[in-house]
Every structure is written in structure tokens, then in C-alpha cells.
Design a protein around this motif. Structure first.
Motif, short mmCIF file in Angstrom:
data_model
loop_
_atom_site.label_atom_id
_atom_site.label_comp_id
_atom_site.label_asym_id
_atom_site.label_seq_id
_atom_site.Cartn_x
_atom_site.Cartn_y
_atom_site.Cartn_z
N LYS A 449 -12.69 43.95 39.25
CA LYS A 449 -12.46 45.38 39.48
C LYS A 449 -11.31 45.88 38.61
CE LYS A 449 -11.65 48.82 43.11
NZ LYS A 449 -10.56 49.49 42.38
N ARG A 450 -10.32 45.03 38.37
CA ARG A 450 -9.20 45.45 37.52
C ARG A 450 -9.67 45.70 36.08
NH1 ARG A 450 -4.58 40.98 39.25
NH2 ARG A 450 -4.56 41.45 41.50
N VAL A 451 -10.65 44.92 35.65
CA VAL A 451 -11.20 45.13 34.30
C VAL A 451 -11.84 46.51 34.22
CG1 VAL A 451 -12.84 44.29 32.57
CG2 VAL A 451 -11.57 42.65 33.98
N ASN A 452 -12.65 46.85 35.21
CA ASN A 452 -13.29 48.18 35.22
C ASN A 452 -12.26 49.29 35.31
OD1 ASN A 452 -16.05 47.57 34.96
ND2 ASN A 452 -16.23 47.10 37.13
N ASP A 453 -11.25 49.10 36.16
CA ASP A 453 -10.22 50.13 36.34
C ASP A 453 -9.43 50.35 35.05
OD1 ASP A 453 -11.01 50.40 38.93
OD2 ASP A 453 -9.39 49.20 39.78
N ARG A 454 -9.17 49.27 34.33
CA ARG A 454 -8.33 49.37 33.13
C ARG A 454 -9.12 49.77 31.89
NH1 ARG A 454 -3.93 44.84 31.01
NH2 ARG A 454 -3.16 46.08 29.25
N HIS A 455 -10.35 49.26 31.77
CA HIS A 455 -11.11 49.46 30.53
C HIS A 455 -12.38 50.28 30.73
CE1 HIS A 455 -8.64 46.56 28.30
NE2 HIS A 455 -8.66 45.81 29.40
N SER A 456 -12.58 50.84 31.90
CA SER A 456 -13.77 51.63 32.24
C SER A 456 -14.96 50.70 32.44
CB SER A 456 -14.09 52.67 31.17
OG SER A 456 -14.75 52.07 30.06
N HIS A 457 -16.07 51.28 32.88
CA HIS A 457 -17.28 50.47 33.10
C HIS A 457 -17.83 49.93 31.79
CE1 HIS A 457 -17.66 51.04 37.40
NE2 HIS A 457 -17.35 52.31 37.24
N ALA A 458 -17.59 50.65 30.69
CA ALA A 458 -18.03 50.13 29.40
C ALA A 458 -17.27 48.84 29.07
CB ALA A 458 -17.80 51.17 28.30
N GLY A 459 -15.98 48.80 29.41
CA GLY A 459 -15.21 47.58 29.22
C GLY A 459 -15.70 46.46 30.12
N GLY A 460 -16.06 46.83 31.36
CA GLY A 460 -16.63 45.83 32.26
C GLY A 460 -17.92 45.24 31.73
N ASP A 461 -18.76 46.11 31.13
CA ASP A 461 -20.00 45.61 30.53
C ASP A 461 -19.71 44.64 29.39
OD1 ASP A 461 -21.42 47.12 32.30
OD2 ASP A 461 -22.01 48.66 30.86
N ARG A 462 -18.70 44.97 28.59
CA ARG A 462 -18.34 44.06 27.48
C ARG A 462 -17.86 42.72 28.03
NH1 ARG A 462 -15.71 48.63 25.74
NH2 ARG A 462 -13.64 47.71 26.04
#
Length: 569
Positions: A449-462
Motif C-alpha cells: 500500500k505504501r508503494v501505491n500511496d507514494r508512486h500512485s497505482h501506475a507505480g504499483g503496477d510497475r
């Protein structure tokens, strides 16, 4: 949108021209960027020359579509001489885009068909997203908005699956443009928000600047539509709010255009600015912006955009100059009718009818409405014919598409791994296998969840795609292994092992691989770790092994994360 054909076959072995290409016959336009010219001059073979000319053609689209067509045809000819199907396909995709802008729809469709044949024959699946993106343009021009929507959604899905930032950006831009053409500014703004997230994830500054121009121009268009809707509903405050939002976006647009100039985008931005000022009641500013748009548009070599004529017509109507408004409408109407652009024809005839009605010219208003009705009937007929032609073309490759559909039904579209259905089918096969025992591993990204919060859902997908690639790399010695995205940030790995010690070693290898990977390029300032739970059972007890591994994963999480459970004895 993004994205003279000879009668040669699309088969590379028979379509090559019989004589060498005469480079001396190609007259490159003046004032081309030095690096692009140097790339062409430094090329040592026809393949490299084709690549360089395709880049030059892409640059020329902004100022001279006919020049881009000439250079694109030369790129295609060189690619055929070099027996280079990928380069030929890219040249055809570019030529389809250019032909559509020059009111050459048959040539545009021909180029798409030939590119599709090359993609199928030479398995150039990485170019399919680009092709669908430009094919959507031809659908849009004839009024087949559903066909365009389907092509763009398919293009976006393929681009994301292949992690192609250019095709992803282009598809999002064009989905927003399509939504605005449907008069759905809310949907367009949604697509543009996704585009903005995508832009923030990019590391290529040239691509960022290019997509930023499209982002701002389309947003301004959306706010102009919102202001128009509010005016039609009599909501004065909402008109002013939308107009102010649009003008703020245009300030960002003009700043972005100083970084990466684009005459086409600048023309459209000035046209939107004129509309926004007009809707907010500032006719002087609207006229100034419209005049600037017309001045820039006079130097553009294209036959696609009608925004300048429409904003001039609306402005003339607002000033009470009925004849001047009709003149501008009829210029735009002649263009879109020549291209069988039925949706634009409907829109312009509706505007003409409303103009006559406001002037009390009811017979003329009725005549325009009748023309619109007749055109709508013709549009339906033409779309049906085109749809039937496309259906026949698609049916010729039904076996390929069926195999692809079957594979996609078992594949997670984001990571390319097995999905739960694919995993379940694989487990059924392994349960009957004499091999074993098998290790069942659950791998879960820590603090996702921290990845999504920090880098957006596009970052989470990456992050998810990156972890999938890391885990693939751990299975080189296990050709019979199954690797699946189980859901969310959880992955499942099934592999034959000798004993529990080897299963533990595999689990630790996966954990170390994730923790030791350099994530700075994908997720600046963020490191990833994973927790792993595993269990070992014979094949017929694999469902029980998965249940146990899942429980062990949660124990690893509760014990502090970035660890394997059970620990080695």
C-alpha cells in the motif's frame, strides 16, 4: 490522434522493389533537426536508413503532412529492400496516420491492412498496439466511435501488458480525444488523469514533454465542453468556473509548448482559448485567440482539424455576423463531408440549424435539420459496410485470435504470469504427475500500500511487473514450475523439489532476489522486500500445500516481514 502505397503484396519475399532505391531522388525538406539528419546520413544500410526516415517523417507531421508522406514512402521502400518487416510495419503505421490527415481514407485503410498482414506473418506482436491506435483514427473519421473505442481499449491493454510507455501514452491520449468527440468531457478528464499519472512515471524527458502537450490541450478541450454544457443548462456560475479552469490549463499548455513546440497543438490551444473566452463573455479576447489560431492554421498542411473554422463561426454568430458564421461553417462542412466524417457533419449541420433558428430563418433551419437526418442514414449504411469489411478481415485470422484469447483467459494481463484459472489448470496436471514432491510458495510484497500511496497505482503496477520478472528469473532450473499472480500483490510458485531443504532454499532465493534487486529506476527512493510462506507435499496433496503455504506466509508477515516461514531447522 497519433499514429502512395504501391500495389505490392504484403509478403516480404515478393513485395521488394526490383530496382535499388535512388536516394538522390529524395528531396529532404529544409530546416530539419540536425540530430535526425545526422542519423540518416550516418546510416550504413537500408534498414538503418528506413529507421532514420521514419523518424524524419514523424517529425514532419507537425508542419507538412505531404512532406511526411513523401519521406514515409521512401522509408517503406527502403525497408522492403532490406527485407525488414518491423521497419516496414512502422512505416506503414505512420503512412496510415498521415493519409487519414490528408483525406485519403482508402490509402489509410490500405496501409493498416498491409501492416496487419506483416504483423501476423512475422509475429510482430509488439507493434499491434501501435497499429490498433492508428486504426482507431479511421474508425473515428467515418463515425464508427464504438469501433474506435474497442481498438483503443485493446491498444491500451496490449501496451500495458508489454510495458510500452509510448503506446500506453498514445492510447490514453486518444481515449480522451475520443471521449471529447463523443461530447463526454467527464470521461475525457478521467482518461487524462490516468495519462498524467503515466507521465509522472516516465523517465524519458522527450516523451514526457510530448505527452504533456497532448494532456493540456485535451484538458482545455474538456473544460470548453463542460462550459458549453453549463451554458446550455443556464448555469452561469458553472460556465465561469469551467472557463477559468480551462484558461488555467491553457497557461500550462503554452508553457509546455515553449519546451517542446508543436504548431498543431498550438493551433488547437488557441481555438480552445477562443471558445472559453467566448463562453465567459469576453469577445475581444475570444477574437484575439481565434485570429491567432487562424494565422497559425494557415501554415498547417493537414485536413483533419476543423476547430479553427468552428470557433470563428461561433464568434461571428455571437457578434451577429450571420453571413460570416455561415461561411466558416460551410468551409468546415465541405471538408468533413469530403471525408465522410458523419459525426462532424451532424455536429456542423446542427450548429447551422441553430444559427438559422436564432435569426428567425425557420425554413433554412428545417432544411439543415433534414440534411442532418439524411446524412445520419447514410452514415449508418457506411459504418455497416466498413464493419462488415473489418469483420471479414478479422475472420481470416480467427485461429490466431482464438489461441490468443485462450492464452489470455489463463494469463494475468498486467504481469503476463498465470492467473488463478491458469494456476488451477496447472495444478490439476501436476496432481496427476508422478514427479514430486512439490514446493508450494506464497510470495507477498511487503507494505505494498505504501508503494501505491507514494508512486500512485501506475507505480504499483510497475512494482508488480518488476517482482514478476524477478521471480521468473528464479525458475531457470525448474522448467516444470508454475508461476502465477494469485491476486493483489500475492504470487504463487509451484515447483518439484527433492525435499523441504530445497524448498526452503527456493523460498530464500526468491526473497533475496526481491530484496537485492535495484528498484531505483522503476520506483525512485523505494526498496521492495517480500515475505514467503512455503509447504511441501506430493502432487495429489497440492491443494493442501497451498493452504498451508498461505498460513505460513501470514506467520512470516506477523514475524516482521522480509522473511521465510517456516525457518530452516
Amino acid at each position: 490522434m497519433r499514429a502512395a502505397f504501391t500495389a505490392q503484396s504484403a509478403t516480404m519475399t515478393v513485395m521488394s522493389p526490383p530496382v535499388p532505391f535512388d536516394l538522390g531522388s529524395l528531396q529532404l525538406p529544409a530546416n530539419l533537426p540536425g540530430p535526425l539528419v545526422m542519423e540518416f546520413r550516418a546510416a550504413t544500410n537500408d534498414r538503418e536508413r528506413a529507421q532514420a526516415l521514419t523518424s524524419l517523417a514523424r517529425y514532419l507531421r507537425d508542419t507538412s503532412m505531404h512532406g511526411a508522406q513523401q519521406v514515409g514512402e521512401a522509408a517503406l521502400e527502403l525497408a522492403l529492400l532490406a527485407d525488414a518487416p518491423a521497419e516496414a510495419t512502422l512505416a506503414l503505421i505512420g503512412l496510415s496516420f498521415v493519409a487519414a490527415h490528408l483525406n485519403q481514407l482508402e490509402r489509410s485503410r490500405d496501409a493498416v491492412t498491409r501492416a496487419q498482414e506483416l504483423i501476423r506473418e512475422h509475429d510482430l506482436r509488439h507493434l499491434q498496439a501501435s497499429l490498433l491506435n492508428v486504426r482507431a483514427l479511421t474508425h473515428m473519421l467515418i463515425g464508427d466511435l464504438n469501433g474506435a473505442q474497442q481498438d483503443l481499449q485493446d491498444s491500451l491493454g496490449l501496451a500495458r501488458q508489454q510495458d510500452d510507455p509510448l503506446d500506453t501514452g498514445n492510447a490514453l491520449v486518444n481515449l480522451a480525444w475520443l471521449a471529447n468527440n463523443r461530447d463526454e468531457p467527464g470521461e475525457a478528464l478521467h482518461q487524462l488523469n490516468l495519462l498524467e499519472e503515466h507521465i509522472h512515471s516516465l523517465h524519458d524527458p522527450q516523451l514526457r514533454d510530448d505527452l504533456n502537450n497532448y494532456l493540456h490541450e485535451n484538458r482545455a478541450h474538456s473544460y470548453a465542453l463542460l462550459a458549453r454544457h453549463a451554458r446550455d443548462l443556464g448555469r452561469t456560475e458553472a460556465v465561469q468556473h469551467a472557463a477559468q479552469q480551462g484558461l488555467m490549463v491553457l497557461r500550462a499548455a503554452h508553457a509546455a509548448l515553449k519546451v517542446l513546440p508543436s504548431r498543431t497543438t498550438e493551433v488547437l490551444c488557441h481555438a480552445h482559448e477562443s471558445t472559453l473566452h467566448l463562453l465567459s463573455g469576453d469577445l475581444t479576447a475570444a477574437q484575439r485567440a481565434a485570429d491567432r489560431a487562424a494565422e497559425l492554421h494557415s501554415g498547417l498542411d493537414q485536413q483533419l482539424y476543423i476547430e479553427v473554422n468552428l470557433c470563428l463561426a461561433e464568434l461571428a454568430g455571437a457578434r451577429g455576423n450571420h453571413a460570416a458564421a455561415l461561411d466558416e461553417y460551410h468551409v468546415a462542412l465541405a471538408l468533413v463531408r469530403s471525408q465522410h466524417r458523419h459525426r462532424d457533419t451532424q455536429r456542423i449541420l446542427g450548429d447551422i440549424s441553430a444559427l438559422h433558428e436564432r435569426a428567425g430563418q425557420y425554413p433554412q433551419a428545417l432544411r439543415a435539420a433534414r440534411e442532418a437526418l439524411a446524412d445520419a442514414r447514410d452514415a449508418l449504411s457506411r459504418v455497416n459496410v466498413t464493419t462488415q469489411q473489418q469483420a471479414r478481415q478479422d475472420a481470416s485470422s480467427w485461429q490466431d485470435r482464438l489461441r490468443l484469447a485462450e492464452a489470455q483467459a489463463r494469463q494475468d494481463p498486467l504481469t503476463g504470469l498465470l492467473n488463478r484459472r491458469g494456476l488451477e489448470e496447472g495444478l490439476l496436471r501436476l496432481q496427476e504427475s508422478p514427479d514430486g514432491p512439490f514446493a508450494a510458495l506464497f510470495v507477498d510484497i511487503d507494505h505494498f500500500k505504501r508503494v501505491n500511496d507514494r508512486h500512485s497505482h501506475a507505480g504499483g503496477d510497475r512494482a508488480l511487473r518488476g517482482v514478476a520478472d524477478v521471480l521468473r528469473g528464479q525458475l531457470a532450473r525448474w522448467p516444470q514450475a508454475l508461476l502465477a499472480r494469485y491476486g493483489g500483490e500475492e504470487f504463487v510458485l509451484i515447483a518439484p523439489v527433492r525435499d523441504a531443504a530445497q524448498a526452503h532454499a527456493l523460498a530464500e532465493s526468491c526473497r533475496h532476489a526481491v530484496a537485492g534487486h535495484d528498484w531505483s529506476a522503476l520506483l525512485p527512493g523505494t526498496d521492495l522486500t517480500a515475505s514467503v510462506g512455503y509447504a511441501v507435499e506430493p502432487g495429489h496433496r497440492l491443494p493442501a500445500a497451498l493452504t498451508q503455504a498461505d498460513e505460513h506466509l501470514y506467520r512470516a508477515k506477523r514475524a516482521g516481514r522480509n522473511r521465510v516461514h517456516p525457518p530452516r531447522d
